[in-house]
Scaffold this motif. Structure first.
Motif, PDB file in Angstrom:
ATOM      1  N   THR A  19       0.975  -1.213  -0.220  1.00 14.10           N
ATOM      2  CA  THR A  19       0.096  -0.094  -0.112  1.00 14.10           C
ATOM      3  C   THR A  19       0.949   1.103  -0.049  1.00 14.10           C
ATOM      4  O   THR A  19       1.976   1.143   0.071  1.00 14.10           O
ATOM      5  CB  THR A  19      -1.004  -0.126   1.169  1.00 14.10           C
ATOM      6  OG1 THR A  19      -0.161   0.084   2.313  1.00 14.10           O
ATOM      7  CG2 THR A  19      -1.989  -1.088   1.256  1.00 14.10           C
ATOM      8  N   ARG A  20       0.260   2.452  -0.201  1.00 17.89           N
ATOM      9  CA  ARG A  20       0.967   3.470  -0.295  1.00 17.89           C
ATOM     10  C   ARG A  20       0.061   4.780   0.211  1.00 17.89           C
ATOM     11  O   ARG A  20      -0.895   4.804  -0.123  1.00 17.89           O
ATOM     12  CB  ARG A  20       1.603   3.814  -1.691  1.00 17.89           C
ATOM     13  CG  ARG A  20       0.377   4.132  -2.701  1.00 17.89           C
ATOM     14  CD  ARG A  20       1.289   4.135  -4.169  1.00 17.89           C
ATOM     15  NE  ARG A  20       0.095   4.130  -5.153  1.00 17.89           N
ATOM     16  CZ  ARG A  20      -0.445   5.172  -5.554  1.00 17.89           C
ATOM     17  NH1 ARG A  20      -0.212   6.321  -5.019  1.00 17.89           N
ATOM     18  NH2 ARG A  20      -1.467   4.974  -6.585  1.00 17.89           N
ATOM     19  N   ARG A  21       0.648   5.633   1.030  1.00 22.82           N
ATOM     20  CA  ARG A  21      -0.084   6.562   1.520  1.00 22.82           C
ATOM     21  C   ARG A  21      -0.226   7.693   0.402  1.00 22.82           C
ATOM     22  O   ARG A  21       0.742   7.849  -0.351  1.00 22.82           O
ATOM     23  CB  ARG A  21       0.893   7.398   2.654  1.00 22.82           C
ATOM     24  CG  ARG A  21       0.159   8.658   3.143  1.00 22.82           C
ATOM     25  CD  ARG A  21      -0.979   8.145   4.201  1.00 22.82           C
ATOM     26  NE  ARG A  21      -1.637   9.128   4.825  1.00 22.82           N
ATOM     27  CZ  ARG A  21      -2.499   8.885   5.694  1.00 22.82           C
ATOM     28  NH1 ARG A  21      -3.034   7.788   5.743  1.00 22.82           N
ATOM     29  NH2 ARG A  21      -3.314   9.962   6.285  1.00 22.82           N
ATOM     30  N   ARG A  22      -1.301   8.255   0.349  1.00 25.35           N
ATOM     31  CA  ARG A  22      -1.588   9.105  -0.800  1.00 25.35           C
ATOM     32  C   ARG A  22      -2.662  10.130  -0.512  1.00 25.35           C
ATOM     33  O   ARG A  22      -3.206  10.228   0.437  1.00 25.35           O
ATOM     34  CB  ARG A  22      -1.938   8.047  -2.000  1.00 25.35           C
ATOM     35  CG  ARG A  22      -3.208   7.211  -1.676  1.00 25.35           C
ATOM     36  CD  ARG A  22      -4.270   7.932  -1.991  1.00 25.35           C
ATOM     37  NE  ARG A  22      -5.651   7.197  -1.617  1.00 25.35           N
ATOM     38  CZ  ARG A  22      -6.463   7.220  -0.558  1.00 25.35           C
ATOM     39  NH1 ARG A  22      -5.583   8.140   0.562  1.00 25.35           N
ATOM     40  NH2 ARG A  22      -7.449   6.508  -0.193  1.00 25.35           N
ATOM     41  N   GLU A  58      -6.354   3.568   4.897  1.00 19.89           N
ATOM     42  CA  GLU A  58      -7.398   4.385   5.381  1.00 19.89           C
ATOM     43  C   GLU A  58      -8.748   3.761   5.391  1.00 19.89           C
ATOM     44  O   GLU A  58      -9.195   3.226   4.261  1.00 19.89           O
ATOM     45  CB  GLU A  58      -7.481   5.726   4.604  1.00 19.89           C
ATOM     46  CG  GLU A  58      -6.250   6.619   4.695  1.00 19.89           C
ATOM     47  CD  GLU A  58      -6.325   7.860   3.793  1.00 19.89           C
ATOM     48  OE1 GLU A  58      -7.169   8.108   2.831  1.00 19.89           O
ATOM     49  OE2 GLU A  58      -5.200   8.806   3.943  1.00 19.89           O
ATOM     50  N   GLY A 112      -2.295   0.464   9.520  1.00 23.99           N
ATOM     51  CA  GLY A 112      -1.249   1.092   8.756  1.00 23.99           C
ATOM     52  C   GLY A 112      -1.490   2.145   7.884  1.00 23.99           C
ATOM     53  O   GLY A 112      -2.447   3.137   8.365  1.00 23.99           O
ATOM     54  N   PRO A 113      -1.118   2.179   6.784  1.00 26.03           N
ATOM     55  CA  PRO A 113      -1.337   3.214   5.909  1.00 26.03           C
ATOM     56  C   PRO A 113      -2.798   3.105   5.144  1.00 26.03           C
ATOM     57  O   PRO A 113      -3.372   3.878   4.355  1.00 26.03           O
ATOM     58  CB  PRO A 113      -0.190   2.999   4.660  1.00 26.03           C
ATOM     59  CG  PRO A 113      -0.057   1.630   4.762  1.00 26.03           C
ATOM     60  CD  PRO A 113      -0.268   1.283   6.087  1.00 26.03           C
ATOM     61  N   ASP A 161      -8.417   2.495  10.603  1.00 24.26           N
ATOM     62  CA  ASP A 161      -7.070   2.266   9.779  1.00 24.26           C
ATOM     63  C   ASP A 161      -6.375   1.342  10.278  1.00 24.26           C
ATOM     64  O   ASP A 161      -5.932   1.106  11.443  1.00 24.26           O
ATOM     65  CB  ASP A 161      -6.377   3.776   9.707  1.00 24.26           C
ATOM     66  CG  ASP A 161      -7.048   5.031   9.370  1.00 24.26           C
ATOM     67  OD1 ASP A 161      -8.092   4.684   8.639  1.00 24.26           O
ATOM     68  OD2 ASP A 161      -7.088   6.145  10.053  1.00 24.26           O
TER      69      ASP A 161
END
Length: 605
Positions: free
Chosen positions: A3-6, A98, A95-96, A93
């Motif tokens: 996953t990636r924070r975005r 949402e 981790g990253p 949530d």
């Protein structure tokens, strides 16, 4: 799963939402489409969780749905409107990743706490919470489901309270009817089915108790219907396998991973269309297309059905004109009998919110008698129109009506009045496209149509030319009874529609002239009309297969102003026999075409 924070919303998002909130929306003319959810709705935040190949990304249902309304569903990270995050739970949530609640909070923060009331919203989550529930002690599962569905209701309530009016909340699909669940064994299949069903019951029960109406597509039932007859949808593998070979879980594991499908060979190579699932739990692109088509059909159906109450207003105008301008006119003594037939075209374009095209026809027969109070008469009429809903199906409207009418002349001043009571009957056939398949959903209902029309005119004479102003008013009330569609084509596509009422108060001012040539009298009439009673109205809808579902959509509405022109002629065919032929056109309404012809014959013994 990687996953990636975005996501960075455009700085103008809040200002745009505030501006759009001030603009009126057409019945299905949404200003934007916003999506919140998990991998079932993710369009690229983590990845598309469906069958896709390099250069040919498989679309998910959110993209299909948005495109049908001329919109898009790109990820928020790339400036789009899709917040969905693969792996998301409802409230927590991880981790990253949402949660759905976080996604909605982020949206409302960016818009200053205001939701665009003319936009379409979708909140679809819960599967990851079901997977988490399977790890809990049995004694904790019910409490967890109740808490999670209450949290989802809170998320939906936040959107609703911020101004959102059109919120799509699909049911959870049957998570036990997936290849991964079937591979794990009957116990897992039964447990996941029970949990998904319980989740749906709790969610819609709490929404109902909260008084929040949401658009509730029943994906749980729809997916069962597809699996029961997959070949009708071009699918040949349901729970026995999946399309992405690299997504195959080890035996005994209930996992998914269609995000990796973009780099994986298909099974068999080059053909994902025969599979219902991309991996053990995620739909293939053909299944996503079926879902997008289905949700679209649920959204637009009530708008199309609202024409059942609008079309009688358009149809009654022809009968009223016959009664007040032709059949009842004349000062001859004694009795008269007459017959009139008419036909034409009625077309609602895209600007009228619910496109439809029809060629109506009707007849009227009448009898009147000269009295010292004026000419009094009685008429029986019938009409039929079959609007085609521009690819969404059609309906047949039949009306039988009884009218009383009167005419009185005082020198050059004339007055005519007609009162009509009509019975309406309807047969509907809604076409629901589901990927390559087509369902036809039937229904029927009835209604009433009561009207009072009056026209006053003054005649000036210039040789053979008779001319002068006219003033008219038409009052009308249409009722259409609530009804439910048949479930024969499939319970998931059967809908129920609430009762409808449509009021009209049409004022008309114009001018008319006639060139009196003895046995032949050509004439013309032009007028401008305004409907003083036309108001925004809503139509209620629900799905037969979702207990407690119910929402409202705005009814189709046409312009309140229009111009009318009529050209015709009257003839004396023989002693005691005269006739008339009239061509009429109503113009000036945005994307509404209405014209027709009337032919009548009258006999005076």
């Amino acid at each position: 799963m990687q996953t990636r924070r975005r996501w960075i919303l455009m700085p103008a998002a809040a200002a745009a939402a505030a501006l759009l909130a001030a603009l009126p929306a057409g019945a299905v003319d949404f200003s934007q489409a916003w999506f919140f959810g998990d991998s079932l709705s993710d369009t690229g935040t983590v990845g598309r969780f469906t069958t896709s190949q390099p250069g040919d990304p498989g679309l998910v249902w959110t993209e299909d749905l948005a495109a049908k309304f001329g919109l898009s569903a790109a990820p928020v990270a790339s400036g789009g409107t899709d917040f969905a995050f693969g792996g998301a739970r409802i409230y927590t949530d991880v981790g990253p990743i949402e949660a759905v609640a976080t996604q909605v909070t982020n949206y409302l923060t960016a818009t200053g706490g205001k939701a665009d009331p003319n936009a379409l919203y979708s909140v679809w989550g819960g599967p990851n919470d079901i997977f988490f529930a399977t790890t809990l002690p049995a004694t904790s599962v019910t409490g967890y489901l109740f808490q999670t569905t209450a949290q989802e209701v809170g998320v939906i309530q936040a959107l609703h309270d911020a101004g959102a009016r059109y919120i799509v909340v699909p049911t959870l699909p049957d998570m036990g009817a997936t290849p991964a669940a079937v591979l794990t064994g009957p116990a897992a299949t039964s447990a996941l089915t029970t949990l998904a069903s319980a989740y749906n019951g709790l969610l819609y029960g709490q929404l109902r108790n909260a008084g929040i109406g949401v658009i509730a597509p029943d994906t749980f039932t729809l997916m069962h219907e597809v699996e029961a007859n997959p070949n009708a949808y071009g699918i040949f593998v349901t729970t026995a396998g999946w399309a992405c070979s690299s997504a195959n879980p080890p035996a005994g594991q209930v996992v998914g991973g269609a995000a990796a499908c973009a780099l994986a060979p298909l099974n068999p190579p080059g053909d994902a269309s025969i599979f219902m699932f991309a991996d053990g739990i995620h739909p293939s692109s053909i299944t996503h297309r079926i879902l997008g088509d289905y949700v679209y059909s649920v959204i637009v159906a009530p708008v199309a059905m609202s024409l059942l109450a609008e079309t009688p207003v358009r149809m009654r105008s022809g009968l009223d004109e016959t009664l007040v301008t032709q059949a009842g006119r004349g000062d001859a003594a004694g009795t008269r009998m007459w017959v009139n037939v008419d036909g034409g075209r009625l077309k609602y374009g895209s600007g009228a919110d619910a496109p439809a095209d029809a060629r109506p026809g009707g007849f009227a027969i009448g009898y009147d008698q000269a009295t010292r109070f004026g000419r009094l008469g009685l008429a029986l009429s019938g009409s039929q129109v079959q609007p085609d809903w521009s690819g969404l199906g059609r309906y047949r409207q039949t009306e039988l009506a009884l009218s009383v009418y009167a005419n009185k002349s005082l020198g050059d001043f004339g007055a005519s009045v007609a009162a009509t009571l009509g019975h309406l009957s309807y047969a509907t056939r809604r076409d629901v496209v589901l990927g390559p398949a087509l369902r036809r959903v039937d229904g029927s209902t009835h209604g009433s149509d009561v009207s009072l029309a009056a026209q006053f005119d003054y005649t000036l004479h210039s040789g053979r030319l008779a001319h002068g102003p006219l003033l008219g008013i038409d009052l009308q009330h249409v009722d259409v009874a609530a009804f439910s569609e048949s479930t024969a084509a499939g319970a998931s596509t059967s809908m129920t529609y609430g009762a409808q009422s449509r009021n009209a108060l049409i004022g008309r001012v114009g001018y008319q002239l006639a060139w009196e040539q003895g046995r032949w009298t050509p004439y013309a009439r032009a007028s401008y009309e305004h409907d003083f009673a036309s108001r925004d109205r809503n139509i209620e809808a629900s799905l037969a297969s979702v207990a407690g579902s119910g929402w409202t959509m705005p009814a189709a509405r046409v312009d309140v102003n229009a111009g009318n022109v009529a050209l015709g002629s009257r003839w004396q065919l023989a002693p005691g026999v005269d006739a008339w032929l009239e061509l009429g056109d109503t113009f000036g309404r945005s994307d509404v075409t209405q014209y027709g012809a009337r032919l009548g014959v009258r006999y005076t013994p």
